[in-house]
Design a protein around this motif. Structure first.
Motif, PDB file in Angstrom:
ATOM      1  N   MET A 108      11.081  14.964  96.595  1.00  0.00           N
ATOM      2  CA  MET A 108      11.673  13.931  95.751  1.00  0.00           C
ATOM      3  C   MET A 108      13.154  14.195  95.526  1.00  0.00           C
ATOM      4  SD  MET A 108       8.686  14.142  92.894  1.00  0.00           S
ATOM      5  CE  MET A 108       8.264  15.864  93.122  1.00  0.00           C
ATOM      6  N   GLY A 110      15.826  12.549  92.850  1.00  0.00           N
ATOM      7  CA  GLY A 110      15.886  11.595  91.745  1.00  0.00           C
ATOM      8  C   GLY A 110      14.529  10.942  91.571  1.00  0.00           C
ATOM      9  N   LYS A 111      14.485   9.628  91.568  1.00  0.00           N
ATOM     10  CA  LYS A 111      13.218   8.925  91.429  1.00  0.00           C
ATOM     11  C   LYS A 111      12.679   8.451  92.769  1.00  0.00           C
ATOM     12  CE  LYS A 111      13.569   7.590  86.661  1.00  0.00           C
ATOM     13  NZ  LYS A 111      12.990   8.914  86.344  1.00  0.00           N
ATOM     14  N   LEU A 112      13.265   8.988  93.837  1.00  0.00           N
ATOM     15  CA  LEU A 112      12.900   8.526  95.172  1.00  0.00           C
ATOM     16  C   LEU A 112      12.070   9.565  95.924  1.00  0.00           C
ATOM     17  CD1 LEU A 112      13.618   6.003  96.918  1.00  0.00           C
ATOM     18  CD2 LEU A 112      15.436   7.397  97.922  1.00  0.00           C
ATOM     19  N   ILE A 113      11.043   9.091  96.605  1.00  0.00           N
ATOM     20  CA  ILE A 113      10.253   9.972  97.464  1.00  0.00           C
ATOM     21  C   ILE A 113      10.828   9.877  98.873  1.00  0.00           C
ATOM     22  CG2 ILE A 113       7.970  10.405  98.427  1.00  0.00           C
ATOM     23  CD1 ILE A 113       6.986   8.834  95.814  1.00  0.00           C
ATOM     24  N   ILE A 114      11.371  10.973  99.357  1.00  0.00           N
ATOM     25  CA  ILE A 114      12.064  10.890 100.649  1.00  0.00           C
ATOM     26  C   ILE A 114      11.261  11.534 101.777  1.00  0.00           C
ATOM     27  CG2 ILE A 114      14.393  10.694  99.715  1.00  0.00           C
ATOM     28  CD1 ILE A 114      14.556  13.783 100.263  1.00  0.00           C
ATOM     29  N   ASP A 116       7.054  12.203 102.579  1.00  0.00           N
ATOM     30  CA  ASP A 116       5.703  11.966 102.072  1.00  0.00           C
ATOM     31  C   ASP A 116       4.763  12.188 103.242  1.00  0.00           C
ATOM     32  OD1 ASP A 116       3.410  11.135 100.889  1.00  0.00           O
ATOM     33  OD2 ASP A 116       4.127   9.153 100.292  1.00  0.00           O
ATOM     34  N   TYR A 151      18.442   3.748  99.352  1.00  0.00           N
ATOM     35  CA  TYR A 151      18.071   3.540  97.940  1.00  0.00           C
ATOM     36  C   TYR A 151      18.869   4.510  97.058  1.00  0.00           C
ATOM     37  CZ  TYR A 151      14.149   1.207 100.210  1.00  0.00           C
ATOM     38  OH  TYR A 151      13.375   0.397 100.998  1.00  0.00           O
ATOM     39  N   ALA A 154      18.257   4.692  93.165  1.00  0.00           N
ATOM     40  CA  ALA A 154      17.021   5.355  92.725  1.00  0.00           C
ATOM     41  C   ALA A 154      17.112   6.868  92.967  1.00  0.00           C
ATOM     42  CB  ALA A 154      15.818   4.777  93.457  1.00  0.00           C
TER      43      ALA A 154
ATOM     44  N   GLY B 110       5.086   2.730  96.061  1.00  0.00           N
ATOM     45  CA  GLY B 110       5.922   2.708  97.253  1.00  0.00           C
ATOM     46  C   GLY B 110       6.653   4.027  97.369  1.00  0.00           C
ATOM     47  N   LYS B 111       7.970   4.006  97.479  1.00  0.00           N
ATOM     48  CA  LYS B 111       8.739   5.246  97.575  1.00  0.00           C
ATOM     49  C   LYS B 111       9.358   5.622  96.237  1.00  0.00           C
ATOM     50  CE  LYS B 111       9.650   5.224 102.472  1.00  0.00           C
ATOM     51  NZ  LYS B 111       8.333   5.857 102.650  1.00  0.00           N
ATOM     52  N   LEU B 112       8.882   4.980  95.190  1.00  0.00           N
ATOM     53  CA  LEU B 112       9.484   5.192  93.885  1.00  0.00           C
ATOM     54  C   LEU B 112       8.564   6.011  92.967  1.00  0.00           C
ATOM     55  CD1 LEU B 112      12.081   4.174  92.419  1.00  0.00           C
ATOM     56  CD2 LEU B 112      10.663   2.356  91.466  1.00  0.00           C
ATOM     57  N   ILE B 113       9.169   6.939  92.229  1.00  0.00           N
ATOM     58  CA  ILE B 113       8.417   7.699  91.235  1.00  0.00           C
ATOM     59  C   ILE B 113       8.592   6.989  89.896  1.00  0.00           C
ATOM     60  CG2 ILE B 113       8.212   9.918  90.042  1.00  0.00           C
ATOM     61  CD1 ILE B 113       9.588  11.026  92.703  1.00  0.00           C
TER      62      ILE B 113
END
Lengths: 157, 157
Positions: A108, A110-114, A116, A151, A154, B110-113
């Motif tokens: 992760m 920030g709030k983004l999953i980069i 997965d 993004y 985010a 999605g890709k957001l936490i």
């Protein structure tokens, strides 16, 4: 594992790659009993390379052994660390492996999953060669950096 | 726990709230041995309410017990399920509790936490009352929905 059984050559040029170097650092860091003292880099990273023959010898029943889990975690730590260096943003790994070797690895920013990645048969976690490991890692990093770019807000939240 | 020790009243109006109803459903789903058969809703949800007195009786040494971990996971499953219903987007929970009761709970869309909670002293996980539980849950859901709105493209990636 005796030196005779190593599949990674002492002069493998990929030993000097960022991911391999960082992963060796991570593995040394968790080696609290000093088992790796005096080991060459090739010997430490060697179990990560799973040739077809090696794979066949690992049963996929029960839970994966502790060292395999430690290696998976070390890999995602290293991956995070490389992404952090390239993006300048803090990257946090989270590896969740449930029983029987199934799980999920996230990175992760920030709030983004980069990153997965669904993990299956973790017992047999590894790469066909250090070259493949570097290739896959580079591809993952490129994709992660693209996501951060896409993004940005985010990722910096 | 005998009925005499319950802190949740059988006519607590918050028993009918979405989060409590969903969590009871989750807890019943994992109750493979039928321990909850014949139990009232108040009795099933009761251990989630930790009054000051109850908290004091739970030591924070060693690992949290299995039922507490199951309850934490059930809660985040319910939270995901409510967010899913309200946003129309798939929400995936991931709860990672390491030894000694420390951990992290995430909910991803999605890709957001959209929910990211550090857990500490999970041994004592709970809410002061069902009312507080509903309040906190509503606040978390509102925040999560705001984040989805704010970073819609990452949430729908």
């Amino acid at each position: 594992m005796s030196a005779a059984n190593l599949v990674v050559a002492e002069d493998d040029s990929y030993l000097k790659s960022d991911i391999v170097q960082d992963m060796i650092k991570q593995l040394r860091a968790i080696d609290t009993f000093g088992s790796y003292d005096g080991w060459s880099e090739a010997r430490i990273i060697d179990p990560v390379v799973l040739t077809k023959e090696r794979k066949q010898q690992i049963p996929v029943i029960g839970d994966p052994d502790e060292m395999t889990l430690a290696r998976v975690k070390a890999y995602y730590n290293s991956l995070s660390s490389l992404i952090e260096k390239k993006s300048g943003l803090m990257a946090v790994p989270m590896v969740n492996i449930t029983h029987e070797g199934f799980g999920r690895a996230l990175i992760m920013v920030g709030k983004l999953i980069i990153v997965d990645k669904i993990l299956r048969d973790v017992h047999r976690w590894g790469f066909p060669s250090l070259e493949k490991m570097c290739e896959q890692t580079d591809a993952t990093i490129t994709k992660a950096l693209d996501l951060i770019e896409k993004y940005k807000s985010a990722a910096t939240d």
